[in-house]
Design a protein around this motif. Sequence first.
Motif, PDB file in Angstrom:
ATOM      1  N   HIS A  50      44.818  28.243 107.510  1.00 45.67           N
ATOM      2  CA  HIS A  50      44.002  28.526 106.430  1.00 45.67           C
ATOM      3  C   HIS A  50      42.502  28.147 106.254  1.00 45.67           C
ATOM      4  N   LEU A  51      42.516  27.215 105.789  1.00 52.20           N
ATOM      5  CA  LEU A  51      40.654  26.134 106.021  1.00 52.20           C
ATOM      6  C   LEU A  51      40.436  26.104 107.353  1.00 52.20           C
ATOM      7  N   ILE A  52      40.622  26.186 108.084  1.00 52.73           N
ATOM      8  CA  ILE A  52      40.365  26.001 109.505  1.00 52.73           C
ATOM      9  C   ILE A  52      39.280  27.856 109.619  1.00 52.73           C
ATOM     10  N   ALA A  53      40.688  28.421 109.646  1.00 50.58           N
ATOM     11  CA  ALA A  53      40.238  30.244 109.980  1.00 50.58           C
ATOM     12  C   ALA A  53      38.407  30.385 108.893  1.00 50.58           C
ATOM     13  N   LEU A  54      38.882  29.627 107.560  1.00 50.28           N
ATOM     14  CA  LEU A  54      37.759  29.534 106.544  1.00 50.28           C
ATOM     15  C   LEU A  54      36.853  29.044 107.406  1.00 50.28           C
ATOM     16  N   HIS A  55      37.001  27.968 107.904  1.00 45.88           N
ATOM     17  CA  HIS A  55      35.692  26.884 108.696  1.00 45.88           C
ATOM     18  C   HIS A  55      34.633  28.355 109.434  1.00 45.88           C
ATOM     19  N   ARG A  56      35.743  28.863 110.388  1.00 40.86           N
ATOM     20  CA  ARG A  56      35.176  29.629 112.038  1.00 40.86           C
ATOM     21  C   ARG A  56      34.452  30.575 111.119  1.00 40.86           C
ATOM     22  N   LEU A  57      35.101  31.327 109.937  1.00 37.67           N
ATOM     23  CA  LEU A  57      34.147  32.458 109.265  1.00 37.67           C
ATOM     24  C   LEU A  57      33.187  32.476 108.766  1.00 37.67           C
ATOM     25  N   VAL A  58      32.455  31.581 107.948  1.00 38.00           N
ATOM     26  CA  VAL A  58      31.622  30.753 107.019  1.00 38.00           C
ATOM     27  C   VAL A  58      31.122  30.104 108.101  1.00 38.00           C
ATOM     28  N   ASP A  59      30.838  29.473 109.500  1.00 35.57           N
ATOM     29  CA  ASP A  59      30.446  29.301 110.807  1.00 35.57           C
ATOM     30  C   ASP A  59      29.765  30.038 111.261  1.00 35.57           C
ATOM     31  N   GLN A  60      30.440  31.534 111.349  1.00 35.81           N
ATOM     32  CA  GLN A  60      30.035  32.770 111.578  1.00 35.81           C
ATOM     33  C   GLN A  60      29.000  33.211 110.823  1.00 35.81           C
ATOM     34  N   LEU A  61      29.314  33.132 109.563  1.00 37.54           N
ATOM     35  CA  LEU A  61      28.206  33.801 108.763  1.00 37.54           C
ATOM     36  C   LEU A  61      27.074  32.600 108.890  1.00 37.54           C
ATOM     37  N   GLN A  62      27.054  31.746 108.158  1.00 41.87           N
ATOM     38  CA  GLN A  62      25.701  31.241 108.577  1.00 41.87           C
ATOM     39  C   GLN A  62      25.106  31.285 109.955  1.00 41.87           C
ATOM     40  N   ALA A  63      25.463  31.337 110.720  1.00 44.14           N
ATOM     41  CA  ALA A  63      24.794  31.445 112.204  1.00 44.14           C
ATOM     42  C   ALA A  63      23.953  32.987 112.021  1.00 44.14           C
ATOM     43  N   ALA A  64      24.269  33.929 111.329  1.00 43.25           N
ATOM     44  CA  ALA A  64      23.645  35.415 111.449  1.00 43.25           C
ATOM     45  C   ALA A  64      23.247  35.020 110.150  1.00 43.25           C
ATOM     46  N   THR A  65      23.648  34.352 108.872  1.00 41.51           N
ATOM     47  CA  THR A  65      22.716  34.281 107.979  1.00 41.51           C
ATOM     48  C   THR A  65      20.730  33.335 107.778  1.00 41.51           C
ATOM     49  N   ARG A  66      20.956  32.944 109.106  1.00 38.85           N
ATOM     50  CA  ARG A  66      20.376  31.523 108.502  1.00 38.85           C
ATOM     51  C   ARG A  66      18.618  31.664 108.683  1.00 38.85           C
ATOM     52  N   SER A  67      18.416  32.845 110.306  1.00 44.00           N
ATOM     53  CA  SER A  67      17.244  33.334 110.811  1.00 44.00           C
ATOM     54  C   SER A  67      17.541  34.141 109.267  1.00 44.00           C
TER      55      SER A  67
END
Length: 157
Positions: A50-67
């Motif tokens: 569950h934590l690793i799935a959350l990590h992947r989700l947050v990673d995808q969100l930050q990549a899209a949000t950073r710019s």
Amino acid sequence: MTSATPVGDAHPYLRAASAGVRHHTRTLTAETATAPVPADRTHLDVLHAHLIALHRLVDQLQAATRSPHPAAGRQLATAGTRLWQAGAALHDAFHLLPTVHETSADEEECHPERLPEGPPVLTICQRHLAAGHLVRRTTTPTDLNSPLHGHSTTCAQ
């Protein structure tokens, strides 16, 4: 039957997963009121997934949000690092718990290499290694080992 998820919700699976974690927490709390139930390896394996799935989700969100929103992207990156650290701690705790064979002193010592199908697969280790490769591509070792800093418990708005 009514659904707890609002109609038109863009994140029904995420809400369902969160509800499942809340339900499990309430159930575990009710069980521990009578007798504490220690964690077992299966429990930590599922929680790690569950934590690793959350990590992947947050990673995808930050990549899209950073710019478009750099400050929010940095905070999401920090959240991803903390999720990775929590996953690493769960992985370590998993290996500190006894296996089924270690808990019964009457049985002969376990030798998984003697099993006809080979040693059992440790899914937590495979998942952790795969996630580790992704984490190390975007995060420095200093960030991965840094304590929580720069955050307060007050809301900015």
